[in-house]
Design a protein around this motif. Structure first.
Motif, PDB file in Angstrom:
ATOM      1  N   LEU A 145       0.827  -1.196   0.000  1.00  0.00           N
ATOM      2  CA  LEU A 145       0.000   0.000   0.000  1.00  0.00           C
ATOM      3  C   LEU A 145       0.866   1.252   0.000  1.00  0.00           C
ATOM      4  O   LEU A 145       0.495   2.277  -0.584  1.00  0.00           O
ATOM      5  CB  LEU A 145      -0.919  -0.021   1.227  1.00  0.00           C
ATOM      6  CG  LEU A 145      -1.826   1.169   1.515  1.00  0.00           C
ATOM      7  CD1 LEU A 145      -2.681   1.526   0.307  1.00  0.00           C
ATOM      8  CD2 LEU A 145      -2.699   0.881   2.722  1.00  0.00           C
ATOM      9  N   ILE A 146       2.023   1.195   0.598  1.00  0.00           N
ATOM     10  CA  ILE A 146       2.923   2.332   0.688  1.00  0.00           C
ATOM     11  C   ILE A 146       3.396   2.769  -0.704  1.00  0.00           C
ATOM     12  O   ILE A 146       3.578   1.953  -1.601  1.00  0.00           O
ATOM     13  CB  ILE A 146       4.147   1.996   1.586  1.00  0.00           C
ATOM     14  CG1 ILE A 146       4.886   3.254   2.027  1.00  0.00           C
ATOM     15  CG2 ILE A 146       5.083   1.018   0.892  1.00  0.00           C
ATOM     16  CD1 ILE A 146       5.958   2.978   3.080  1.00  0.00           C
ATOM     17  N   ALA A 200      18.023   6.993   1.846  1.00  0.00           N
ATOM     18  CA  ALA A 200      19.486   6.915   1.841  1.00  0.00           C
ATOM     19  C   ALA A 200      20.140   8.217   2.266  1.00  0.00           C
ATOM     20  O   ALA A 200      21.275   8.211   2.747  1.00  0.00           O
ATOM     21  CB  ALA A 200      19.978   6.521   0.449  1.00  0.00           C
ATOM     22  N   ASP A 201      19.441   9.345   2.111  1.00  0.00           N
ATOM     23  CA  ASP A 201      20.051  10.649   2.405  1.00  0.00           C
ATOM     24  C   ASP A 201      18.961  11.661   2.731  1.00  0.00           C
ATOM     25  O   ASP A 201      17.764  11.349   2.745  1.00  0.00           O
ATOM     26  CB  ASP A 201      20.907  11.115   1.219  1.00  0.00           C
ATOM     27  CG  ASP A 201      20.152  11.087  -0.101  1.00  0.00           C
ATOM     28  OD1 ASP A 201      18.923  11.332  -0.095  1.00  0.00           O
ATOM     29  OD2 ASP A 201      20.779  10.813  -1.142  1.00  0.00           O
ATOM     30  N   ASP A 202      19.389  12.904   2.986  1.00  0.00           N
ATOM     31  CA  ASP A 202      18.446  13.947   3.380  1.00  0.00           C
ATOM     32  C   ASP A 202      17.473  14.302   2.260  1.00  0.00           C
ATOM     33  O   ASP A 202      16.338  14.713   2.524  1.00  0.00           O
ATOM     34  CB  ASP A 202      19.211  15.193   3.823  1.00  0.00           C
ATOM     35  CG  ASP A 202      19.951  14.979   5.147  1.00  0.00           C
ATOM     36  OD1 ASP A 202      19.577  14.044   5.880  1.00  0.00           O
ATOM     37  OD2 ASP A 202      20.898  15.739   5.431  1.00  0.00           O
ATOM     38  N   ALA A 203      17.907  14.162   1.011  1.00  0.00           N
ATOM     39  CA  ALA A 203      16.996  14.430  -0.105  1.00  0.00           C
ATOM     40  C   ALA A 203      15.834  13.443  -0.088  1.00  0.00           C
ATOM     41  O   ALA A 203      14.685  13.818  -0.379  1.00  0.00           O
ATOM     42  CB  ALA A 203      17.740  14.354  -1.435  1.00  0.00           C
ATOM     43  N   ASP A 204      16.105  12.209   0.271  1.00  0.00           N
ATOM     44  CA  ASP A 204      15.035  11.220   0.390  1.00  0.00           C
ATOM     45  C   ASP A 204      14.073  11.585   1.517  1.00  0.00           C
ATOM     46  O   ASP A 204      12.848  11.452   1.382  1.00  0.00           O
ATOM     47  CB  ASP A 204      15.617   9.830   0.652  1.00  0.00           C
ATOM     48  CG  ASP A 204      16.220   9.189  -0.591  1.00  0.00           C
ATOM     49  OD1 ASP A 204      16.035   9.747  -1.683  1.00  0.00           O
ATOM     50  OD2 ASP A 204      16.863   8.134  -0.455  1.00  0.00           O
ATOM     51  N   ILE A 205      14.609  12.055   2.645  1.00  0.00           N
ATOM     52  CA  ILE A 205      13.752  12.475   3.760  1.00  0.00           C
ATOM     53  C   ILE A 205      12.870  13.640   3.340  1.00  0.00           C
ATOM     54  O   ILE A 205      11.672  13.690   3.671  1.00  0.00           O
ATOM     55  CB  ILE A 205      14.597  12.849   4.989  1.00  0.00           C
ATOM     56  CG1 ILE A 205      15.273  11.592   5.581  1.00  0.00           C
ATOM     57  CG2 ILE A 205      13.752  13.552   6.038  1.00  0.00           C
ATOM     58  CD1 ILE A 205      14.304  10.601   6.193  1.00  0.00           C
ATOM     59  N   ALA A 206      13.427  14.578   2.593  1.00  0.00           N
ATOM     60  CA  ALA A 206      12.634  15.709   2.116  1.00  0.00           C
ATOM     61  C   ALA A 206      11.496  15.235   1.215  1.00  0.00           C
ATOM     62  O   ALA A 206      10.362  15.728   1.300  1.00  0.00           O
ATOM     63  CB  ALA A 206      13.525  16.701   1.375  1.00  0.00           C
ATOM     64  N   GLY A 256      12.039  -1.550   0.471  1.00  0.00           N
ATOM     65  CA  GLY A 256      12.197  -0.807  -0.774  1.00  0.00           C
ATOM     66  C   GLY A 256      13.113   0.364  -0.502  1.00  0.00           C
ATOM     67  O   GLY A 256      13.704   0.488   0.573  1.00  0.00           O
ATOM     68  N   ALA A 257      13.235   1.253  -1.454  1.00  0.00           N
ATOM     69  CA  ALA A 257      14.062   2.445  -1.284  1.00  0.00           C
ATOM     70  C   ALA A 257      13.341   3.632  -1.906  1.00  0.00           C
ATOM     71  O   ALA A 257      12.625   3.484  -2.892  1.00  0.00           O
ATOM     72  CB  ALA A 257      15.430   2.260  -1.919  1.00  0.00           C
ATOM     73  N   VAL A 258      13.546   4.798  -1.324  1.00  0.00           N
ATOM     74  CA  VAL A 258      12.834   5.989  -1.764  1.00  0.00           C
ATOM     75  C   VAL A 258      13.220   6.370  -3.185  1.00  0.00           C
ATOM     76  O   VAL A 258      12.365   6.676  -4.015  1.00  0.00           O
ATOM     77  CB  VAL A 258      13.093   7.159  -0.796  1.00  0.00           C
ATOM     78  CG1 VAL A 258      12.456   8.451  -1.327  1.00  0.00           C
ATOM     79  CG2 VAL A 258      12.554   6.831   0.598  1.00  0.00           C
ATOM     80  N   SER A 259      14.513   6.343  -3.489  1.00  0.00           N
ATOM     81  CA  SER A 259      14.969   6.851  -4.787  1.00  0.00           C
ATOM     82  C   SER A 259      15.911   5.907  -5.519  1.00  0.00           C
ATOM     83  O   SER A 259      16.585   6.307  -6.466  1.00  0.00           O
ATOM     84  CB  SER A 259      15.661   8.208  -4.605  1.00  0.00           C
ATOM     85  OG  SER A 259      16.794   8.078  -3.752  1.00  0.00           O
TER      86      SER A 259
END
Length: 371
Positions: free
Chosen positions: A50-51, A91-97, A238-241
């Motif tokens: 679902l995510i 993996a990094d701050d860009a992913d958190i953003a 999974g991974a954000v980017s």
């Protein structure tokens, strides 16, 4: 041969639709040119996710997730479903953003099934993750199932309610004759009042027979599975980017995906692997989980999958013919939606309406509008 409804395609969408119709007393016949779950529905990663859904899919996906949690009892079969949760690693701050931006959009729509987790919680839930990863997003409801078992659970349940499945039966042509459809197949003609197109990577051909044109493409997403390893990861990952789809089964084997594509030969009904891309997928898995450097790959494969340009499926009625419906183009993320799509298609066939807004999934959404 005759039936109230003829379904073309024996993947999870076709089998779930057959089940939902048959249990309501409709005579259903499913034709599958190979065998049930031969392509995308039998060889995918089995993610019940679902995510990370496109916002247009979230209402359908939420309902489907509720169905997954009781599906074994309903179908009286083992689908292999396990609610282990799913974490998309940042993996990094860009992913958190990016996760913060998505969370704001989700909350504005009233969705709360995804939550951002800190670096510490990430390490607590995934102790073997690379320590440079900074956090992630998690859905506790998510998990995985076994694609072949789940698809065939729908098939067997449909058969118990009277549905008929014809494997090794290819559709050669369709004609509308009066109030019925006449389907020419490799096993002879079939007459049906309604056609449902669930033909996956071949669905554009069936749509053209019905009278609808659609910009469908196809590809061959690849997967690898390892030999058994000591248990180190409970949630699906999974991974954000980054291209990463990763899960460890109860027997210790690890399935690695992420969207890397091999070579799809639809005309020959087969796929070939791209070993360079598989090597990159292996490196990505090791970057996130250094323990994977010790893994031995046991098997690699690819399946044929259908893609729409916007990566959203086609779900709904035909636009150029009566008593014809489509459910295809799930773009490598349709497995989780199988249960709800079966219900939606049955509702459309029987009532002409759905409880869901299907406007984003119209087959004609790419047609040029004449002003």
């Amino acid at each position: 041969m005759n039936a109230d409804v003829l379904i073309v395609g024996g993947g999870i969408q076709g089998c779930a639709t057959a089940y939902q119709l048959a249990r309501r007393g409709v005579s259903v016949l499913v034709v599958e040119k190979d065998y049930i779950a031969r392509h995308a529905s039998g060889v995918n990663a089995g993610g019940v996710r679902l995510i990370g859904r496109d916002l247009a899919e979230v209402p359908l996906s939420r309902q489907s997730m509720r169905m997954w949690h009781t599906l074994d009892e309903e179908l009286e079969a083992d689908t292999g479903f396990r609610a282990k949760g799913l974490i998309n690693i940042a993996a990094d701050d860009a992913d958190i953003a990016a996760l913060n931006d998505r969370q704001q959009k989700m909350q504005a729509l009233g969705y709360d099934h995804e939550r951002i987790i800190s670096r510490d919680e990430l390490r607590e839930r995934l102790p073997f993750v690379d320590p440079t990863c900074v956090g992630g997003a998690m859905s506790e409801l998510d998990g995985y199932a076994i694609p072949y078992k789940a698809t065939n659970a729908f098939r067997l349940a449909a058969e118990r309610h009277g549905a008929t499945f014809l494997e090794g039966t290819e559709l050669a042509g369709l004609r509308r004759i009066g109030e019925a459809w006449l389907a020419a197949t490799s096993r002879g003609d079939i007459s049906a009042g309604t056609i449902v197109n669930c033909a996956g990577a071949w669905a554009d051909r069936v749509a053209a027979m019905i009278g609808d044109n659609v910009p469908l493409s196809h590809a061959a997403p690849m997967l690898m599975i390892t030999a058994r390893m000591p248990h180190f990861a409970s949630p699906v990952v999974g991974a954000v980017s980054r291209q990463l789809s990763f899960k460890q089964f109860e027997n210790g084997t690890v399935l690695i995906g992420g969207g890397a594509k091999g070579f799809a030969d639809r005309a020959a009904n087969r796929t070939r692997l791209d070993y360079a891309k598989l090597a990159q997928a292996s490196r990505t898995a090791i970057e996130f989980f250094p323990i994977m450097a010790k893994a031995s790959i046991n098997r690699m494969w690819a399946g044929l999958e259908a893609y729409m340009p916007d990566n959203l499926p086609v779900i709904g009625p035909a636009v150029n013919a009566d008593r014809a419906f489509h459910a295809f183009g799930f773009s490598a993320h349709g497995f989780q939606m199988g249960p709800v799509v079966g219900k939606v298609m049955a509702d459309l066939v029987l009532t002409g309406a759905s409880d869901f807004d299907l406007s984003a999934f119209r087959i004609d959404r790419y047609d040029r509008k004449v002003l």
